[in-house]
Design an enzyme around this catalytic site. Structure first.
Site, PDB file in Angstrom:
ATOM      1  N   PRO A  87       0.803  -1.259   0.498  1.00 22.32           N
ATOM      2  CA  PRO A  87       0.286   0.264  -0.196  1.00 22.32           C
ATOM      3  C   PRO A  87       0.681   1.175  -0.012  1.00 22.32           C
ATOM      4  O   PRO A  87       1.888   1.223   0.347  1.00 22.32           O
ATOM      5  CB  PRO A  87      -1.256  -0.670   0.884  1.00 22.32           C
ATOM      6  CG  PRO A  87      -0.391  -1.485   2.298  1.00 22.32           C
ATOM      7  CD  PRO A  87       0.378  -2.094   0.843  1.00 22.32           C
ATOM      8  N   CYS A  88       0.161   2.034  -0.597  1.00 21.59           N
ATOM      9  CA  CYS A  88       0.647   3.924  -0.733  1.00 21.59           C
ATOM     10  C   CYS A  88       0.508   4.474   0.694  1.00 21.59           C
ATOM     11  O   CYS A  88      -0.383   4.673   0.947  1.00 21.59           O
ATOM     12  CB  CYS A  88       0.264   4.622  -1.800  1.00 21.59           C
ATOM     13  SG  CYS A  88       1.230   6.309  -2.438  1.00 21.59           S
ATOM     14  N   GLN A  89       1.436   4.243   1.777  1.00 26.98           N
ATOM     15  CA  GLN A  89       1.144   5.144   3.457  1.00 26.98           C
ATOM     16  C   GLN A  89       2.190   6.211   3.329  1.00 26.98           C
ATOM     17  O   GLN A  89       2.952   7.033   2.358  1.00 26.98           O
ATOM     18  CB  GLN A  89       0.926   3.941   4.076  1.00 26.98           C
ATOM     19  CG  GLN A  89       0.067   3.098   3.692  1.00 26.98           C
ATOM     20  CD  GLN A  89       0.539   1.347   4.745  1.00 26.98           C
ATOM     21  OE1 GLN A  89       1.579   0.958   4.444  1.00 26.98           O
ATOM     22  NE2 GLN A  89      -1.083   1.253   5.400  1.00 26.98           N
TER      23      GLN A  89
END
Length: 421
Positions: A87-89
């Site tokens: 995920p892009c976090q």
């Protein structure tokens, strides 16, 4: 059976997109890839539906359905290639702890689990990495453009990897969906690939001719869009100060990094083959359940949501009126072009601005699960399983990658691996 087997670990596996792209489904006898361990865990749900699908398709595989943060690295088999779509976090560093032996990222940020596994493998680190993310990773966060990607590059450099990256829009290479994702390829300093990149003075040659991404997805330089720089090895410094005060990210849609030095350029795709369209993936209308057709009594709502808007709206929480504007969406979706990007909210009967709607034989309808699978180049009915609804199947495809992209990367990576044996 191929002479050389590339032992592969699949993280954040979802319903197995990386596995299908590398091994094929069913697994091809001549595939050089073998998934030796996989993991999938969805933190926000009790029922692990993706695991239900994964274990149905690969019932005898060495698959873990546990929280990756609880997995002992020593229980993960040694492997040649690590793959996964994380995920892009927020990748900023929360703190450092002497007792941890390293940097600790914010809790729940899955990049740091990749970091933990690579670090924990010590001298048995995988030779190659193939990771996927949304392309906004190159520009996030808005307050410090490119910092998140710089954190990834710097941490991989500290772990002994060179990195190349490329943003690939699947439709620009003939696939049926406009899905733009960044693919990150890492190669350890022990590999010949690393040594080849290090010896190359003109890194543009790697980006456009000799590199793994260039061979898998050919492109040409876009012109005057390039940058280079040096990344600190101190992740706290990168977290706090990288590109601070600048309005633009230094990272373009392709680039390389080795020993902290990075080179990045903008490329234009170069594909000379066939281009698939949304119309190419549709199933016969006789096989479409009636529930997928749009009722006349809901059509007005669909038209409103898909249409342009310029209207006053009221914010009840803060008690004020404001002007709301948005452009129109194509309605119905064009059948002679690649589809728009599938999103996780694609399923369900309710009217939506972003769900795909096609018109066939004069009737409007939503896409079926099989058609969504085909847009990601999965086998028909791959996500069909007990306890898995059509809405959940659509969710899977909104989270998935385009299998054909992984397949192309896998073909080039296999050549690199085998050449080293």
């Amino acid at each position: 059976m191929p002479q050389h087997i590339i032992k592969t670990v699949e993280l954040f596996a979802g319903v197995g997109g990386f596995r299908i792209g590398l091994e094929g489904y069913p697994r091809k006898e001549d595939s050089p890839y073998k998934i030796v361990w996989s993991n999938q865990w969805e933190p926000s749900t009790k029922k692990q539906h993706a695991n239900i699908v994964y274990q149905k398709r690969w019932p005898k595989s060495n698959h873990s359905g546990e929280d990756i943060a609880t997995i002992d690295v020593d229980t993960i088999p040694n492997h040649d290639l690590l793959v996964g779509g994380f995920p892009c976090q927020d990748y900023s560093v929360a703190t450092t702890l002497k007792r941890s032996g390293g940097l600790i990222g914010k809790k729940g940020v899955l990049w740091w689990q990749i970091h933990r596994i690579l670090e924990g493998k010590k001298s048995q680190k995988p030779k190659y990495l193939l990771l996927e993310n949304v392309d906004r990773l190159l520009k996030s966060p808005a307050s410090q453009r490119g910092r998140d990607f710089a954190m990834i590059l710097s941490s991989l450099n500290n772990l002994g990897y060179a990195v190349e990256w490329k943003v690939v829009n699947a439709a620009e290479y003939g696939m049926p969906q406009r899905r733009r994702r960044i693919f990150i390829i890492g190669y350890h300093k022990s590999t010949a690939t690393y040594k080849k990149l290090k010896s190359l003075k003109d890194k543009s040659l790697w980006l456009f001719e000799t590199g793994i991404a260039a061979k898998a997805f050919p492109g040409t330089p876009a012109g005057n869009s390039s940058s280079k720089g040096v990344l600190s090895k101190d992740l706290v410094e990168v977290s706090n100060y990288f590109n601070k005060g600048q309005k633009k990210s230094p990272f373009f849609n392709t680039g390389v990094m080795i020993e902290g030095d990075y080179w990045s350029e903008k490329y234009l795709p170069n594909h000379e083959g066939k281009f698939l369209t949304l119309g190419d993936v549709l199933i016969p209308e006789k096989d479409v359940p009636e529930s997928f057709y749009i009722n006349e009594d809901t059509l007005d709502k669909w038209i409103y949501l898909k249409g342009a808007k310029n209207e006053k709206r009221y914010n009840k929480a803060n008690d004020f009126w404001y002007n709301y504007n948005e452009g129109s969406m194509v309605f119905p979706d064009a059948l002679d072009k690649a589809s728009r990007t599938i999103i996780t909210g694609e399923g369900g009967k309710s009217a939506s601005r972003f769900k795909h709607v096609v018109q066939v034989n004069g009737r409007l309808r939503r896409l079926t699960p099989i058609e969504l699978e085909r847009l990601n180049m999965f086998p028909d009915n791959h996500t069909k399983a007990d306890e898995v609804t059509d809405t959940k199947r659509a969710f899977f495809m909104g989270n998935a990658l385009v299998v054909g992209v992984v397949e192309k990367f896998g073909q080039v990576l296999a050549q690199e691996f085998i050449s080293e044996q």
